[in-house]
Design a protein around this motif. Structure first.
Motif, PDB file in Angstrom:
ATOM      1  N   ARG A 410       0.903  -1.211   0.016  1.00 61.44           N
ATOM      2  CA  ARG A 410      -0.121  -0.082   0.088  1.00 61.44           C
ATOM      3  C   ARG A 410       0.910   1.272  -0.025  1.00 61.44           C
ATOM      4  NH1 ARG A 410      -5.410   0.120   2.536  1.00 61.44           N
ATOM      5  NH2 ARG A 410      -5.793  -0.605   0.478  1.00 61.44           N
ATOM      6  N   LEU A 411       0.571   2.134  -0.890  1.00 61.84           N
ATOM      7  CA  LEU A 411       1.367   3.535  -0.872  1.00 61.84           C
ATOM      8  C   LEU A 411       0.280   4.697  -0.586  1.00 61.84           C
ATOM      9  CD1 LEU A 411       3.087   2.543  -4.223  1.00 61.84           C
ATOM     10  CD2 LEU A 411       4.402   3.456  -2.048  1.00 61.84           C
ATOM     11  N   THR A 412       0.533   5.531   0.304  1.00 62.41           N
ATOM     12  CA  THR A 412      -0.245   6.634   0.522  1.00 62.41           C
ATOM     13  C   THR A 412       0.790   8.200   0.472  1.00 62.41           C
ATOM     14  OG1 THR A 412       0.078   6.788   2.885  1.00 62.41           O
ATOM     15  CG2 THR A 412      -1.366   5.293   2.054  1.00 62.41           C
ATOM     16  N   PRO A 413       0.345   9.165   0.848  1.00 62.63           N
ATOM     17  CA  PRO A 413       1.213  10.308   1.151  1.00 62.63           C
ATOM     18  C   PRO A 413       2.175  10.180   2.118  1.00 62.63           C
ATOM     19  CG  PRO A 413      -1.071  10.865   0.483  1.00 62.63           C
ATOM     20  CD  PRO A 413      -1.266   9.480   0.745  1.00 62.63           C
ATOM     21  N   GLY A 414       1.719   9.149   3.261  1.00 59.41           N
ATOM     22  CA  GLY A 414       2.482   9.015   4.455  1.00 59.41           C
ATOM     23  C   GLY A 414       1.947  10.074   5.478  1.00 59.41           C
ATOM     24  N   GLN A 415       2.795  10.546   6.083  1.00 61.51           N
ATOM     25  CA  GLN A 415       2.767  11.602   6.982  1.00 61.51           C
ATOM     26  C   GLN A 415       1.931  12.688   6.531  1.00 61.51           C
ATOM     27  OE1 GLN A 415       5.891  14.195   9.280  1.00 61.51           O
ATOM     28  NE2 GLN A 415       5.640  12.625  10.874  1.00 61.51           N
ATOM     29  N   ASN A 416       2.214  13.159   5.496  1.00 61.31           N
ATOM     30  CA  ASN A 416       1.671  14.428   4.937  1.00 61.31           C
ATOM     31  C   ASN A 416       0.274  14.148   4.010  1.00 61.31           C
ATOM     32  OD1 ASN A 416       3.988  15.692   5.736  1.00 61.31           O
ATOM     33  ND2 ASN A 416       5.050  15.683   3.598  1.00 61.31           N
ATOM     34  N   GLY A 417      -0.278  15.120   3.835  1.00 59.56           N
ATOM     35  CA  GLY A 417      -1.582  14.840   3.156  1.00 59.56           C
ATOM     36  C   GLY A 417      -1.454  15.430   1.785  1.00 59.56           C
ATOM     37  N   THR A 418      -0.356  15.148   1.015  1.00 61.37           N
ATOM     38  CA  THR A 418       0.049  15.824  -0.382  1.00 61.37           C
ATOM     39  C   THR A 418      -1.043  15.060  -1.383  1.00 61.37           C
ATOM     40  OG1 THR A 418       2.186  15.530   0.514  1.00 61.37           O
ATOM     41  CG2 THR A 418       1.764  16.040  -2.013  1.00 61.37           C
ATOM     42  N   MET A 419      -1.767  16.129  -2.288  1.00 62.28           N
ATOM     43  CA  MET A 419      -2.463  15.722  -3.276  1.00 62.28           C
ATOM     44  C   MET A 419      -1.594  15.547  -4.490  1.00 62.28           C
ATOM     45  SD  MET A 419      -5.314  15.821  -1.713  1.00 62.28           S
ATOM     46  CE  MET A 419      -6.500  15.541  -2.844  1.00 62.28           C
ATOM     47  N   GLY A 420      -2.211  14.875  -5.215  1.00 63.59           N
ATOM     48  CA  GLY A 420      -1.411  14.725  -6.516  1.00 63.59           C
ATOM     49  C   GLY A 420      -0.231  13.514  -6.638  1.00 63.59           C
ATOM     50  N   VAL A 421      -0.376  12.778  -5.647  1.00 67.40           N
ATOM     51  CA  VAL A 421       0.666  11.695  -5.748  1.00 67.40           C
ATOM     52  C   VAL A 421       0.302  10.414  -6.287  1.00 67.40           C
ATOM     53  CG1 VAL A 421       1.860  12.747  -3.480  1.00 67.40           C
ATOM     54  CG2 VAL A 421       0.244  11.090  -3.223  1.00 67.40           C
ATOM     55  N   GLY A 422      -0.950  10.455  -6.248  1.00 70.29           N
ATOM     56  CA  GLY A 422      -1.439   9.001  -6.775  1.00 70.29           C
ATOM     57  C   GLY A 422      -1.218   8.430  -8.076  1.00 70.29           C
TER      58      GLY A 422
END
Length: 565
Positions: A410-422
């Protein structure tokens, strides 16, 4: 360490000796004719290859056009991205799936670097290994794109190296690789001046032969507790090695386990000890917190109150040491009762989330879509997929019902709520492991940030499926009403007629638009079938009905203190 030079001189002034620098160098012209001498571009390429780097993600510019050409000549896979931030996130995801430093990012100076800083910060905050090679400014640029790259990058990196000349390059590359990949991992910026890139020398930047001596830490004395909880984090990706012994050791403890979103799968979501949804209740009731490769931050709902009364115990996360320490944890009869209580709470909360899917609001639509995605992929890909979940409602709620089966998938922005990473994370994951099915769930906001990287995926035949949750707004149509007066101009809402499938087709990517989650199984089946005959990305845009009546706002916190992750 951070290498910072003096602040740059104000714009508008010519630097001292500029006219002298504009004169051609007789020594460089002679060196260029000597095939035994390598330019900095060539030496970087061979040095990265010798250090195990296989991929370079970049939207290049001067002076690194020659650098990326040298990388390609050396046999590195050069991935030409459409945005610098996309290149950073693709490299991050590639390294996560590879389990170590296998990809780097390359950018040009000034705006190329500033566009890369969000990804650099994501790597730094999450302790993910990444090297950004940034071209330095041209000395004869006549004040074009002057910037103090070292000072700009310093707050977002473990270290910044300002490489001014060719002899520095070898030692600084060695140090950058070592710093990025050793605990805690993180981002390193290597700013290479044109003099270092264009200068020539005979060294090839071979990988350092120094081998660090590994020592096995002594077992910690961990006091017995009645209600301990184990917190797993994605830091284990870089240190745990084979997860089978770790899983066995966790099972032997019989204790509740909470995992950060990217550490899910070490214990499958349906494992009896995995109580991820009951995190707030677990952390409210526990009397001991054991950290294993995890940062005690907001990703563990309820952690602030727990930290106010407890000091977490950090267990060394290296594979054998971690396993040994878990096996040595004190056992108490109360642990079984504690585990059963949290198991029951997990089941209750998951039932409440499932019931919420029938409610008429934007959160319910995301839960419904995520549940359909989970069930469809269990049918079509029973061995599991690599899943990417972006920020917003999808990450807040979708991860709770889209299950994870295998470690570090699973991949997510992690600790940050960064948009546009998907989309870029999906690109990097697909290129790192072409045999795995990669599915990214993104919102309409995130799609808008990164849709151009679909063309990058198409160019490299990356088998990525992007599912767009189209609710025509930031956090749903009703979200604006929480903040703005009735009848206000649509600021947080989008035009419902936007067709994200058409946008994808504009990039040359096959796409489907479906009306709601009910059609998702057939759409995913068609996308997977198409990828068998023609490798490349597929897009499925899911229109989440905006005409169902519902409350004007969502509660500030999810029910039962399910803090949005």
């Amino acid at each position: 360490m951070t290498v910072l030079g003096p602040p740059k001189k104000p714009r508008g002034r010519l630097r001292a000796g500029l006219r002298d620098r504009l004169k051609p160098s007789t020594d460089e012209a002679t060196a260029a004719r000597d095939p035994q001498l390598l330019s900095g571009h060539q030496a970087l390429a061979q040095g990265l290859k010798a250090r195990g780097i296989t991929h370079v993600y970049s939207l290049p510019g001067n002076p690194v056009y020659a650098t990326i050409a040298a990388f390609a000549d050396a046999g590195l896979v050069t991935v030409g991205c459409r945005t610098q931030n996309g290149a950073m996130n693709a490299a991050l995801a590639h390294n996560y799936r590879a389990g170590g430093l296998a990809a780097v990012a390359l950018c040009s100076p000034a705006p190329g670097l500033t566009n890369s800083l969000t990804g650099l910060n994501d790597a730094y905050a999450n302790q993910w290994p990444l090297i950004l090679i940034a071209g330095g400014e041209e000395e004869s640029s006549w004040n074009f794109q002057l910037s103090d790259a070292a000072r700009m990058a310093a707050p977002f990196a473990k270290a910044v190296f300002a490489v001014k000349d060719r002899p520095q390059l070898s030692a600084d590359l060695d140090a950058a690789v070592a710093l990025a990949g050793t605990g805690p991992c993180g981002s390193v910026c290597l700013e290479v001046a044109p003099a270092a890139l264009n200068g020539r020398a005979s060294d090839v930047l071979a990988a350092s032969t120094d081998t660090a001596k590994t020592t096995t830490p002594e077992l910690q004395h961990i006091p017995a507790a009645d209600r301990p909880v184990i917190l797993l984090g994605e830091g284990l990706r870089w240190t745990a090695g084979d997860t089978a012994p770790l899983r066995a050791a966790l099972e032997a403890t019989g204790l509740p386990v909470l995992a950060s979103p990217m550490a899910r799968g070490i214990l499958p979501d349906d494992h009896r000890q995995n109580v991820f949804a009951a995190g707030p209740d677990v952390l409210t009731a526990c009397d001991q917190i054991l950290l294993c490769g995890a940062q005690a931050d907001w990703r563990f709902a309820g952690i602030p109150a727990a930290l106010a009364r407890l000091d977490p115990i950090e267990i060394p996360s290296e594979g054998a040491s971690l396993v040994a320490q878990l096996k040595a944890l004190p056992r108490r009869p109360q642990h079984q009762t504690w585990m059963q209580a949290m198991q029951q709470r997990q089941a209750e909360i998951m039932a409440q989330i499932a019931a919420r899917a029938s409610q008429p609001n934007d959160v319910a639509r995301i839960i419904e879509l995520s549940a359909a995605l989970d069930q469809s992929l269990k049918t079509l890909c029973p061995d599991g997929v690599v899943s990417v979940i972006e920020g917003g409602l999808a990450l807040s709620w979708g991860h709770l019902v889209w299950s994870t089966k295998q470690p570090f998938t699973r991949l997510t922005p992690g600790q940050n709520g960064t948009m546009g990473v998907g989309i870029p994370q999906g690109l990097g994951a697909a290129l790192a492991d072409p045999d795995q099915t990669v599915v990214a769930l993104v919102g309409d906001v995130g799609f808008g940030f990164a849709a151009a990287e679909l063309e990058t995926a198409l160019c490299h035949k990356a088998c990525l499926i992007v599912v767009v949750a189209d609710n025509s707004a930031i956090s749903g149509r009703a979200f604006q009403d929480r903040w703005m007066a009735p009848g206000s101009h649509d600021t947080l809402r989008f035009t419902p007629s936007v067709n994200y499938a058409d946008i994808a087709r504009g990039w040359g990517v096959p796409a489907q638009q479906i009306a709601g989650p009910a059609a998702l199984l057939d759409a995913l089946s068609a996308a997977l079938t198409a990828q068998k005959t023609q490798a490349g990305p597929q897009v499925i845009s899911v229109t989440l009905s905006a005409d169902r009546p519902g409350p004007a706002s969502e509660p500030d916190e999810p029910p039962n203190r399910l803090t949005r992750l």
